[in-house]
Design a protein around this motif. Structure first.
Motif, PDB file in Angstrom:
ATOM      1  N   ARG A 147       0.845  -1.213   0.000  1.00 37.26           N
ATOM      2  CA  ARG A 147       0.000   0.000   0.000  1.00 37.26           C
ATOM      3  C   ARG A 147       0.877   1.260   0.000  1.00 37.26           C
ATOM      4  N   THR A 203       4.170   9.862  -9.639  1.00 36.15           N
ATOM      5  CA  THR A 203       3.487  10.162 -10.895  1.00 36.15           C
ATOM      6  C   THR A 203       2.920  11.569 -10.857  1.00 36.15           C
ATOM      7  N   GLN A 204       2.305  11.932  -9.747  1.00 35.08           N
ATOM      8  CA  GLN A 204       1.733  13.272  -9.612  1.00 35.08           C
ATOM      9  C   GLN A 204       2.824  14.345  -9.642  1.00 35.08           C
ATOM     10  N   ASP A 235       2.366   1.650  -3.401  1.00 37.58           N
ATOM     11  CA  ASP A 235       1.387   2.174  -4.353  1.00 37.58           C
ATOM     12  C   ASP A 235       1.175   3.684  -4.155  1.00 37.58           C
ATOM     13  N   ARG A 236       1.112   4.122  -2.885  1.00 35.02           N
ATOM     14  CA  ARG A 236       0.946   5.557  -2.598  1.00 35.02           C
ATOM     15  C   ARG A 236       2.147   6.360  -3.102  1.00 35.02           C
ATOM     16  N   LYS A 273       4.209   5.511  -5.521  1.00 30.72           N
ATOM     17  CA  LYS A 273       4.162   5.535  -6.985  1.00 30.72           C
ATOM     18  C   LYS A 273       3.186   6.608  -7.466  1.00 30.72           C
ATOM     19  N   GLU A 274       2.076   6.665  -6.806  1.00 30.83           N
ATOM     20  CA  GLU A 274       1.066   7.659  -7.170  1.00 30.83           C
ATOM     21  C   GLU A 274       1.606   9.076  -6.966  1.00 30.83           C
ATOM     22  N   LYS A 275       2.292   9.295  -5.845  1.00 28.20           N
ATOM     23  CA  LYS A 275       2.881  10.605  -5.575  1.00 28.20           C
ATOM     24  C   LYS A 275       3.959  10.927  -6.598  1.00 28.20           C
TER      25      LYS A 275
END
Length: 178
Positions: free
Chosen positions: A117, A127-128, A120-121, A123-125
């Motif tokens: 988790r 990407t953002q 994943d967070r 990776k999302e950050k």
């Protein structure tokens, strides 16, 4: 007359009347038959007694043999009870170990899930942040370094999980069969 009897060596008490001797022989014959009957009866009873003695000896031998067998069976049963008790103790220890391994497996699975988790967070950050432009490159680099650390931790946890899984697979085999 007494003198004549004494001369010839006969006493008055031994004088027999005519026919008395034959009666004595007849009586002796009957007594002889009776004695033979009694001797035969004694022989029969002695044979019976000897047969009874042999039977008693045989029964004593059989009884002794049966008692030895009974004692051997009792000893064997005692050994089996001890083995059963030992096996039950080993089964209880294996069940306790299995329970501990299952708890450890759940903890590792939870830790792996938490790390995934977080990964994943991140990776999302990343990407953002990378979509926002070059100003955030430093933040992206630090997040990527953190991501690499998390991946390494994730790899270690996965290996621990595999070790736990193989231990759990072993534990699914019957530990103790009755």
């Amino acid at each position: 007359m007494n003198r004549d009897r004494m001369k010839h060596g006969l006493s008055s008490s031994l004088q027999a009347k005519p026919g008395t001797f034959s009666k004595m022989l007849e009586g002796t014959g009957l007594q002889s038959i009776e004695i033979n009957k009694l001797q035969n009866e004694i022989k029969v009873r002695e044979r019976d007694l000897e047969a009874s003695r042999r039977e008693i000896t045989t029964l004593k031998s059989t009884t002794s043999s049966n008692e030895r067998q009974l004692q051997q069976k009792a000893n064997e049963m005692e050994r089996l009870k001890e083995r059963t008790l030992k096996a039950e103790q080993q089964a209880a220890a294996a069940a306790k170990e299995l329970s501990t391994l299952k708890v450890d497996k759940r903890k590792l699975e939870s830790a792996v899930s938490d790390v995934q988790r977080q990964n994943d967070r991140l990776k999302e950050k990343v990407t953002q942040l990378s979509s926002k432009g070059p100003a955030f490159n430093e933040q992206v680099a630090s997040l990527q370094a953190e991501l690499k650390l998390l991946k390494a931790n994730n790899q270690l946890l996965s290996e621990d999980h595999k070790v736990c899984r193989t231990a759990t697979c072993w534990s699914h085999k019957p530990v103790y069969q009755r």
